[in-house]
Write an enzyme that holds these catalytic residues in place. Structure first.
Site, PDB file in Angstrom:
ATOM      1  N   ASP A 193      54.022 -87.669   9.460  1.00 57.05           N
ATOM      2  CA  ASP A 193      54.420 -88.535   8.364  1.00 57.05           C
ATOM      3  C   ASP A 193      54.868 -89.877   8.936  1.00 57.05           C
ATOM      4  OD1 ASP A 193      56.918 -88.202   9.512  1.00 57.05           O
ATOM      5  OD2 ASP A 193      57.863 -87.350   7.741  1.00 57.05           O
TER       6      ASP A 193
ATOM      7  N   ASP B 227      58.259 -92.326   8.811  1.00 54.35           N
ATOM      8  CA  ASP B 227      59.661 -92.320   8.398  1.00 54.35           C
ATOM      9  C   ASP B 227      60.248 -93.726   8.450  1.00 54.35           C
ATOM     10  OD1 ASP B 227      60.025 -89.257   8.524  1.00 54.35           O
ATOM     11  OD2 ASP B 227      59.302 -89.712  10.543  1.00 54.35           O
TER      12      ASP B 227
ATOM     13  N   ASP C 281      58.412 -90.966   4.258  1.00 53.54           N
ATOM     14  CA  ASP C 281      59.782 -90.516   4.027  1.00 53.54           C
ATOM     15  C   ASP C 281      60.688 -91.750   4.057  1.00 53.54           C
ATOM     16  OD1 ASP C 281      61.939 -88.822   3.791  1.00 53.54           O
ATOM     17  OD2 ASP C 281      61.437 -87.603   5.540  1.00 53.54           O
TER      18      ASP C 281
HETATM   19  P1  DGT Z   1      56.292 -86.189  13.210  1.00 49.85           P
HETATM   20  O1  DGT Z   1      56.548 -86.843  11.888  1.00 49.85           O
HETATM   21  O2  DGT Z   1      55.693 -84.844  13.094  1.00 49.85           O
HETATM   22  O3  DGT Z   1      55.538 -87.059  14.141  1.00 49.85           O
HETATM   23  O4  DGT Z   1      57.712 -85.939  13.945  1.00 49.85           O
HETATM   24  P2  DGT Z   1      59.108 -86.582  13.649  1.00 49.85           P
HETATM   25  O5  DGT Z   1      59.903 -86.465  14.868  1.00 49.85           O
HETATM   26  O6  DGT Z   1      58.964 -87.927  13.027  1.00 49.85           O
HETATM   27  O7  DGT Z   1      59.752 -85.555  12.649  1.00 49.85           O
HETATM   28  P3  DGT Z   1      60.093 -85.678  11.098  1.00 49.85           P
HETATM   29  O8  DGT Z   1      59.277 -86.738  10.466  1.00 49.85           O
HETATM   30  O9  DGT Z   1      60.005 -84.310  10.511  1.00 49.85           O
HETATM   31  O10 DGT Z   1      61.622 -86.070  11.059  1.00 49.85           O
HETATM   32  C1  DGT Z   1      62.129 -87.200  11.741  1.00 49.85           C
HETATM   33  C2  DGT Z   1      63.543 -86.998  12.045  1.00 49.85           C
HETATM   34  O11 DGT Z   1      64.308 -87.044  10.873  1.00 49.85           O
HETATM   35  C3  DGT Z   1      63.820 -85.617  12.607  1.00 49.85           C
HETATM   36  O12 DGT Z   1      63.824 -85.654  13.985  1.00 49.85           O
HETATM   37  C4  DGT Z   1      65.175 -85.272  12.132  1.00 49.85           C
HETATM   38  C5  DGT Z   1      65.322 -86.071  10.897  1.00 49.85           C
HETATM   39  N1  DGT Z   1      65.252 -85.259   9.675  1.00 49.85           N
HETATM   40  C6  DGT Z   1      64.192 -84.638   9.135  1.00 49.85           C
HETATM   41  N2  DGT Z   1      64.519 -84.032   7.991  1.00 49.85           N
HETATM   42  C7  DGT Z   1      65.834 -84.274   7.794  1.00 49.85           C
HETATM   43  C8  DGT Z   1      66.786 -83.942   6.770  1.00 49.85           C
HETATM   44  O13 DGT Z   1      66.480 -83.264   5.785  1.00 49.85           O
HETATM   45  N3  DGT Z   1      68.073 -84.415   6.937  1.00 49.85           N
HETATM   46  C9  DGT Z   1      68.431 -85.184   8.013  1.00 49.85           C
HETATM   47  N4  DGT Z   1      69.682 -85.616   8.134  1.00 49.85           N
HETATM   48  N5  DGT Z   1      67.573 -85.503   8.981  1.00 49.85           N
HETATM   49  C10 DGT Z   1      66.298 -85.063   8.877  1.00 49.85           C
HETATM   50 MG    MG Z   2      57.967 -88.210  11.204  1.00 44.15          MG
END
Ligand code: DGT
Ligand code: MG
Length: 340
Positions: free
Chosen positions: A190, A192, A265
């Protein structure tokens, strides 16, 4: 060959937030196997096992070279329970192979790749005999397939749109790309964003305005908000948050469709909490979990995406991520080294 190679015994601090973990991974075959086991555990609601596998994988990701033998890992934390030795010796393990071949695992992966579908819904569908997208379509359900990874170029294009939306509805409002892209990942599941305004309070009510600007103004991309503009988010987060789907003009490889769906997001934070929000939304998920575990277990503090409390419930303010690491007694780890 010239004699016995010298075997390096690795030594690594226990918490991922005490380590630097770049995207360069010398142990990908091992960490892929462990990540697969972690994913399977998570999809089956075995959170404890999932975390154990994630911690073990993170530990191997941080090593400076490829592991050649189990003896190099002696004494390291998190590597006890599982079939790691078997994987090291044979390149795989019976559990990895049976998981890979499992119809249930394959179905769970495909179905949870659909927007808004979690392990519970996927499990119900599987029990109803729905294992893939064809069967789902045949059952009359609508879905948006968002399994395809988002590229950095697509993230940049979306950033430009969101930036325009945010500055159009509130002068001086700022956005930052967070998540995996801030850590330097070339692709993600996604995109963010964190949104704030340098004057405390001006960010209030911003999300519904941004969402309606996007809905009205963007011709090619179309936005669907999941939580609904202005409605309190379903989780415990006090930030205004909007999980949405952008419809990007179709990629060349999917000519049958005029658009493709990308998860976006959006999170709004008051400037007083911005550093905590930035740290909390940059990830990786394991790095975040380890930061909170470190704060609680090693410092008697409580860290969230809003604040840091010490054991006397005194709020430790911070204007930057660097200050938060300092409050926690940790060396600063830049985003590109938080890929645990
Ligand atoms: P990706 O999108 O698969 O390349 O990987 P990321 O690291 O961008 O992971 P993602 O998009 O699921 O989430 C980004 C960060 O946001 C994750 O490391 C922790 C935080 N996060 C995700 N969901 C929540 C939530 O519901 N509450 C809070 N406080 N933080 C969250
Ligand atoms: Mg992400």
């Amino acid at each position: 060959q010239a004699g016995e190679p010298e075997v390096e015994v690795f030594s690594v601090p226990s918490y991922a937030c005490q380590r630097r973990t770049s995207l360069e991974n010398h142990n990908a075959p091992l960490t892929d196997a462990l990540s697969l086991l972690a994913e399977n555990a998570e999809l089956n609601d075995e959170e404890g096992r999932g975390v154990a596998f994630r911690r073990a994988a993170a530990l191997l990701k941080t090593l400076p070279s490829a592991v050649m033998s189990a003896s190099q890992l002696r004494g390291l934390p998190c590597l006890g329970e599982h079939s790691l030795r078997e994987i090291l010796e044979t390149g795989t393990s019976t559990e990895v192979e049976s998981t890979k071949g499992s119809e249930r695992f394959k179905a769970l992966k495909v179905l949870t790749g659909i927007f808004g579908v979690g392990a519970k819904t996927a499990d119900r569908w599987i029990r109803e005999g729905i294992h893939d997208l064809h069967q789902l379509r045949a059952s009359g359900q609508h879905y948006a397939d968002i399994n395809q990874p988002v590229t950095r170029a697509e993230a940049d294009a979306i950033e430009a749109i969101v930036e325009k939306a945010v500055s159009s509805v509130l002068r001086g409002a700022q956005i930052v790309l967070t998540g995996g892209f801030r850590r330097g990942k070339p692709s993600g599941h996604d995109v963010d964003f964190l949104i704030t305004h340098p004057e405390e309070g001006r960010e209030e009510g911003l999300m519904p305005k941004v969402v309606s600007w996007l809905e009205k103004t963007t011709r090619n991309s179309y936005l669907e908000s999941k939580d609904g503009p202005g409605r309190p988010p379903s989780n415990m987060d006090r930030f205004e948050r909007c999980l949405s789907i952008f419809k990007l003009p179709g990629a060349a490889e999917t000519p049958q469709r005029a658009w493709r769906a990308v998860r976006v997001d959006l999170v709004v934070s008051p400037i007083s909490q911005f550093a905590f929000a930035l740290l909390g939304w940059t990830g990786s998920k394991l790095f975040e979990r380890e930061l909170r575990r470190w704060a609680g277990h090693e410092r008697g503090m409580s860290l969230s995406s809003h604040a840091l409390y010490d054991n006397k419930q005194v709020n430790e303010g911070a204007a930057s991520e660097e200050e938060i690491f300092a409050h926690l007694g940790l060396e600063f780890v830049p985003p590109s080294e938080r890929n645990a």
